[in-house]
Enzyme design. Sequence first.
Site, PDB file in Angstrom:
ATOM      1  N   ASP A 292     -48.563  42.509  42.575  1.00  0.00           N
ATOM      2  CA  ASP A 292     -47.114  42.286  42.412  1.00  0.00           C
ATOM      3  C   ASP A 292     -46.582  43.698  41.673  1.00  0.00           C
ATOM      4  OD1 ASP A 292     -44.561  40.845  41.953  1.00  0.00           O
ATOM      5  OD2 ASP A 292     -44.891  41.542  39.899  1.00  0.00           O
TER       6      ASP A 292
ATOM      7  N   GLU B 191     -47.514  44.574  47.144  1.00  0.00           N
ATOM      8  CA  GLU B 191     -46.075  43.901  47.259  1.00  0.00           C
ATOM      9  C   GLU B 191     -45.358  45.299  46.952  1.00  0.00           C
ATOM     10  OE1 GLU B 191     -42.524  41.757  45.105  1.00  0.00           O
ATOM     11  OE2 GLU B 191     -43.891  42.904  44.149  1.00  0.00           O
TER      12      GLU B 191
END
Length: 675
Positions: free
Chosen positions: A327, A381
Amino acid sequence: MKLLNLIKNDPWLEPYSNVIERRYQQATDKEKDLIRGAETLSDFATGYLYFGLHKSSDGWVIREWAPNATEIYLIGTFSEWKEKAIYRFKKLKNGIWEIKLKSNEIKHLDLYKLSMHWNGGQGERIPAWATRVVQDEKSYIFSAQVWNPEKKYIFKKKKFTPKISPLLIYECHIGMAQEEERVGTYDEFRRNVLPRIAADGYNAIQIMAIQEHPYYGSFGYHVSSFFAPSSRFGTPEDLKHLIDDAHNLGIAVIMDIVHSHAVKNEVEGLGRFDGSYDQFFYGDHRREHPAWDSLCFDYGKNEVIHFLLSNCKYWLEEFKFDGFRFDGVTSMLYYNHGLGKAFCNYNDYYDGGQDENAITYLTLANKLIHEINPNAITIAEEMSGMPGLAVKIEDGGIGFDYRMAMGIPDFWIKTIKEKKDEDWKPTAIFWEVTNRRSDEKTINYAESHDQALVGDKTIIFRLIDDQMYWHMMKNDINYAVDRGIALHKMIRLITLSTINGGYLNFMGNEFGHPEWIDFPREGNGWSYKYARRQWSLVDRKDLKYSYLGKFDADMISLIKNEHNFEKSLIDKLWDNDGDQILAFKRKDLIFVFNFHPNKSFTDYGILAPKGEYKTILNTDSPEYGGYGLIDESIPHFTNFDPLYKKDKKEWLKLYIPARSAMVLRLIRPTKSGKK
């Protein structure tokens, strides 16, 4: 230095070859610096076996790294939460503290913390390497918990190799995966949701919010205890059982890992673990993330790299995760976290504003993960588009297997919000879903959890809005609902059918789950009404949600059964923005889209390889909530045209209803292209 393949494959990167080569060399040098006496990076990343609480042959041992501490006591239910000499740590070298205890001095399920002392202060802390953290239901206080059950979970599936060609990800959140207005559990997810995912054809799940986090509403992104699976969903054994069952169903399990920042909390988290501000995090103006109200790791410290690399290995080895979706990678890559920067040219990736310590860490993390498990899956991401992110390390890249195609959901939102249906341009749509670097695999997705959060809207809710509350019965005719269902299917089909790596869907969105996601918070009266999934909607055969669920399963099945579909060439056969028609070929399949809101076409000609074709998927089919205007039993034969003889293509004449898509398969080539 030998010219790296990343630069060879993209001549536009040559002006930045010195920077790219330096980053490659920095990662190589850092690895040598870290492993020293160890043989491999994996041998180095074993901190979780040394630090934290462990049962030994003659009792217990607990170790923590706290260089700024002057004294540490173990406190807990066994000491009435008081400092006692018997529970005083001993200081070792390099800021490491240790305490050894007899077997009867602590036991399974005891609660504990550290009473940390430093010059000028003292405070309670949860151990940084704690593997089990629980919250008291009445006081809401978090504590570490001794976890040593008599019956530890033993994996039935000893070895699992994911079959991910292509990778089809079902993104999910354990807590909101149940229908009741409460927090769901690992066990409920294993029993009730995993079978749904398997039946729908997805071959991987990406689980959010695994690492312990104090605030449920953070969606798991403000992590406090990096080695502790969130206890609000159940026990570590429950999570292992879930992963084991997923493997037995042929489903890979990817963890949404957060190494981009940490929660600011000091008692629950690492904020001032040993009283200092710069133990794990930057000590200057870079310490606090300006947009996330969190703390930024100092990736230049060997101890921090050791902590984070050990964290990767821990989840792979102890829980058998098959990989990670990292993330917030953009935030890690840039000192400004990518905020307010357009990333319009290559100079934006090499202008000195990059945190090369973070780039080194990510490179080593990918090397470690694939060293431990060559079949592991790593996904970034990342929204800036930094070249080489998903390129092999030895070629000059950072080593991820995939990167998220984050521009696609933004494109769909912008299109739905700002353009009338008659202004949807197939050329723009096709460019967006295929716009990527040829040397990097991406994960296409129409929407993820991000697009479903409160303040935003899911695709289905943008298309239908409040009409969903009143007109989703199958016998109810409503234009807004019919339009929304038609476009929902088309958007997903074109997003999936143009993949070069994988595809992702957030749980429930495949059947058009209504409304948004809103976790319990003060602003909504701590309600769980919107932090759940209403599976009964898709199960009810009298509601139109079942149309979307059925279509998604059949769409996934079609692509999944085409071996190496994602590696096949995308050959655009036709586009016409005036007619709003698009057609392209992959392998023996032809995908045809008519985005026009009201214009159907009879005998519409598309140049295609000559032969006989059969319709194998059709969004307008009644079983998917369509009007049934296409007769799928009719074979289609191409018609010869001497102008295209050299191209080995002929005219494929089709009836294409408005706002529909179909997939045709080449049954057999023909010599003449005629009946």
